[in-house]
Design an enzyme around this catalytic site. Structure first.
Site, mmCIF file in Angstrom:
data_model
loop_
_atom_site.group_PDB
_atom_site.id
_atom_site.type_symbol
_atom_site.label_atom_id
_atom_site.label_comp_id
_atom_site.label_asym_id
_atom_site.label_seq_id
_atom_site.Cartn_x
_atom_site.Cartn_y
_atom_site.Cartn_z
ATOM 1 N N GLU B 262 13.599 -16.072 1.393
ATOM 2 C CA GLU B 262 13.876 -16.555 0.033
ATOM 3 C C GLU B 262 14.619 -15.493 -0.785
ATOM 4 O OE1 GLU B 262 13.589 -19.611 -0.463
ATOM 5 O OE2 GLU B 262 12.242 -20.117 1.189
ATOM 6 N N HIS B 265 18.256 -15.941 -0.245
ATOM 7 C CA HIS B 265 18.757 -17.001 -1.137
ATOM 8 C C HIS B 265 18.896 -16.467 -2.567
ATOM 9 C CE1 HIS B 265 18.725 -20.485 1.481
ATOM 10 N NE2 HIS B 265 17.435 -20.397 1.760
#
Lengths: 496, 496
Positions: B262, B265
């Site tokens: 994550e 991202h």
């Protein structure tokens, strides 16, 4: 779709966007990292403009007129009344004025944070002059649209239906009696000074204690949560109330009673009429009524001997103190939460001196709005009244004097009186609850708030904005609001 | 205000409302108590309708036409191109269709949660038939408006500019080689089985380790935060990225590599072109490109021997293990994070078998969209392909077979391929970064990701949507996307 249904649908939409705004506003205070601020301000401004545009939609006037010919239920009629007032309050200001005021207030608030920290009146004065000037314009436009006096038109934003002349009547006995009463209480308390509780309290233990007290009071965690923020507040939406506190490692009582206070606000929100939550009529009746719910929990119930009897063992358990420790006895803990002192800061004030802080501000802001007092003369006027009411000089002490509150730099004029209205209502409501339900204090002593909460649900929360404050107080207590219950309470608690 | 400026202002407004929606969406997953759900859904629906109405505003077409006669900078031109595509994608569906689809998808997703838990295909089948039917209609409308093939029109929503025929070319070598490669790797790894790490890891320690790794990777905590949610995701806005993870007390690697994923991202979002954040051209180029950034961090850099050398001592410190414990040696930890196995579940798959999970879904969803496969025949087709590609039967095992993913019940068709595009891009980009900056692995071994991050900022993040994927890959790596780097990486890491 008839006119009422159209209004209903329109306000559902407004309510949905306000929901989003409330959650995002909470996020900004409780979650957002500093770097997110600039983009967030822009995004919130866009949302606010959208909501504002919806509240001044010209169709609303047409629907309101058409509603006069419809057969409506009493709640629908009350809803129309609230919408009428909200629409008038929103529509009487031009978009240009709102934009100019928003910008002036933002600049002023930002400067206030800096100036206050530096005790620097000179840098905030021009901002305050601009903001007060705009507030005067605002008051004139509102007074004109509502057929109200200048100050009354501002007060109506927070306390619909209440006028300065009513406030004068209510505040007079407080202004007369509280300075002397404060002397008496301070002398009385000096005979049995409190013992200090220590100076280190784990934040995790404070948080657990706060959560357990929220549960005791009746907060519904399926519809809300507790977090931390720099300035404690109660936000969110009735279906999901977000309250916050802040923790001091040296003073757990501050956070705990802060949580109790915000829980009072929160339970009012959670208790708003379920079937009307999308409509303005479900809103809290006034800021004073809101404050009555927080102060009823914090001051009336929370600082009562009954509650202290219940909570003392839990406090000792939370911080690992022995029952035999005299500082942690019920008596000493009660003394700690009911200590009265004359001091500079409103937000730290006890319930006895608090109204004098409010009356001082009320008198000054009335004079600011009608132009009889200039911003330039404000520090001297503040100093004068602090000397008169508290015997404290604030000459040169702007930080702890005229600059201590964000309200005026934020353009909030007419808000301060609601704190004391709330205190008076809290006393009168709690007195009525105890009279109608004589078991109330025994229940509180065992940590059972369900009886009290049911009574508040029925007589305050569930009524939303469908009645006037006068009507609500009369229905709940048998008479409109007076200072009697409050003054009786002070005498009984502090000199009894 | 010329036409471009009008477009710019319009999309600033859209961006502001999307900001509010993103934060509120994050709140729903990470903060909201269950009881707030009903009111929140209504509020979000109202906001979404508002945003949708703005994106299909007929003025946009006029502004776009007028822009053709303006002299625009290259970024402005790119912005217009993205807006053109977004507007076409939004405007080609009628409001009635969007509403019908939204309702069908919500019902289908809700049923999916129940049906999957109960391994009950019969109850989800009719929902899936409805959703797939609507997706076919959607594809037809999109194909018509965009002059694209049916599947290509859906793919364009997530991976603009990429077609099924390009995917076929890219996926062919994977489909051919991965089953055999998997056999080889499993046989190879069987020679040196890993030692278990234990089965209890404090959540607080996991969280601290995750936060420290985020810092190491280069996440900017002034513009984002880490919380927990049931399904980990990266949300929020570029100025304030909200990422989440979930913790298992028995397996800290799952959460840690989830956080690394994550964070990849998140850093893409944080690195979007600063001066264009209010405009569509600043958005991530495609879902595949987004996934390339998470997989580059998680798979390429994160599971490298270099990073494991850096992180192993911190893992031992976090959970109080001795350096002398052979299970906690760099070698064994590396083995733990690179274990390959054939299994049913895509989201738990290693990087070697993952593309086969994707190709299976890609082939089936293409057939669903063109009507050559019916929903009724889907479980059998799934079972057949699982048997062919993995040697695993899913007969009667819907839960871990055709019902394992939310994508199809949620109406997301055309999304799956982006996972593998991301894996291929990650390998090719990481290879290029190491070639251009040969010190990359040594830096990672000391926990210094600044060189790698700068390279990604320049070649990926800062470019926003101003180029095509082909152009981005060619500029960054010297050639368009192929499977070479990915397959070379697998051979080197797993058989080298």
């Amino acid at each position: 779709m008839n006119a009422y249904e159209a209004l209903d649908a329109h306000y559902q939409k407004i309510n949905d966007l306000r929901h989003i705004g409330a959650i995002t506003g909470w996020d900004e205070s409780a979650m957002m990292p500093a770097g997110g601020g600039a983009a967030r301000s822009r995004a919130m401004a866009t949302l606010n403009v959208l909501v504002h545009d919806l509240t001044v939609d010209p169709q609303i006037s047409d629907w309101l007129v058409a509603c006069e010919n419809l057969e409506l239920s009493s709640m629908q009629t009350a809803n129309v009344t609230v919408i009428q007032r909200e629409h008038r309050q929103a529509a009487c200001l031009t978009s240009d004025f709102v934009r100019a005021q928003t910008e002036a207030v933002m600049a002023s608030e930002q400067q206030w944070r800096i100036s206050r920290a530096e005790n620097d009146w000179a840098t905030i004065q021009p901002h305050l002059e601009r903001v007060v000037g705009l507030a005067q314009e605002e008051a004139a436009m509102r007074a004109d649209a509502g057929g109200l006096g200048l100050y009354d038109a501002m007060l109506e934003l927070y306390e619909p239906g209440v006028t300065a002349s009513q406030l004068d009547t209510l505040f007079e006995p407080l202004k007369t009696s509280l300075p002397l009463l404060t002397d008496e209480i301070i002398a009385h308390q000096a005979k049995t000074p409190g013992m200090p509780l220590g100076d280190h309290f784990e934040v995790a233990a404070q948080r657990e204690l706060g959560l357990s007290v929220m549960k005791t009071l009746g907060f519904d965690f399926n519809h809300g949560r507790l977090d931390t923020s720099h300035h404690p507040f109660c936000g969110g939406v009735p279906e999901d109330v977000r309250l916050t506190t802040r923790y001091s490692e040296t003073d757990f009582l501050q956070s705990l009673f802060g949580v109790i206070h915000e829980t009072g606000h929160a339970m009012y929100e959670q208790g708003r009429p379920k079937d009307w939550l999308t409509q303005p009529v479900s809103q809290a009746l006034s800021m004073g009524t809101h404050e009555s719910q927080s102060l009823l929990m914090e001051m009336q119930a929370g600082r009562s001997p009954a509650f202290m009897t219940f909570i003392a063992p839990k406090m000792r358990a939370a911080f690992g103190r022995a029952e035999s420790d005299p500082a942690w006895s019920v008596d000493n803990l009660y003394r700690q939460v009911t200590t009265v002192r004359r001091d500079f800061i409103r937000v730290d004030a006890d319930e006895v001196t608090y109204p004098l802080h409010v009356i001082l501000r009320y008198e000054l802001e009335k004079a600011l709005i009608d132009g009889s007092l200039t911003v330039a003369d404000l520090p001297e006027a503040w100093h004068q009244k602090m000397t008169d009411y508290f015997g404290l000089s604030t000459a040169g002490n702007y930080k702890n004097g005229v600059m201590q509150d964000v309200h005026w730099p934020a353009g909030l004029i007419g808000y301060f009186p609601t704190y004391t209205l709330g205190a008076l209502m809290a006393a009168q409501l709690f007195e009525a609850a105890k009279t109608r339900q004589p078991e109330t204090l025994q229940q509180i002593e065992t940590g059972d708030f369900s009886g009290l909460l049911s009574w508040l649900r029925e007589h305050v929360h569930n009524r939303g904005s469908a009645v006037s404050v006068d009507q609500l107080m009369t229905d709940a207590t048998g008479s409109p609001l007076t200072t009697d219950a409050f003054l009786t309470h002070l005498h009984r608690r502090y000199l009894g």
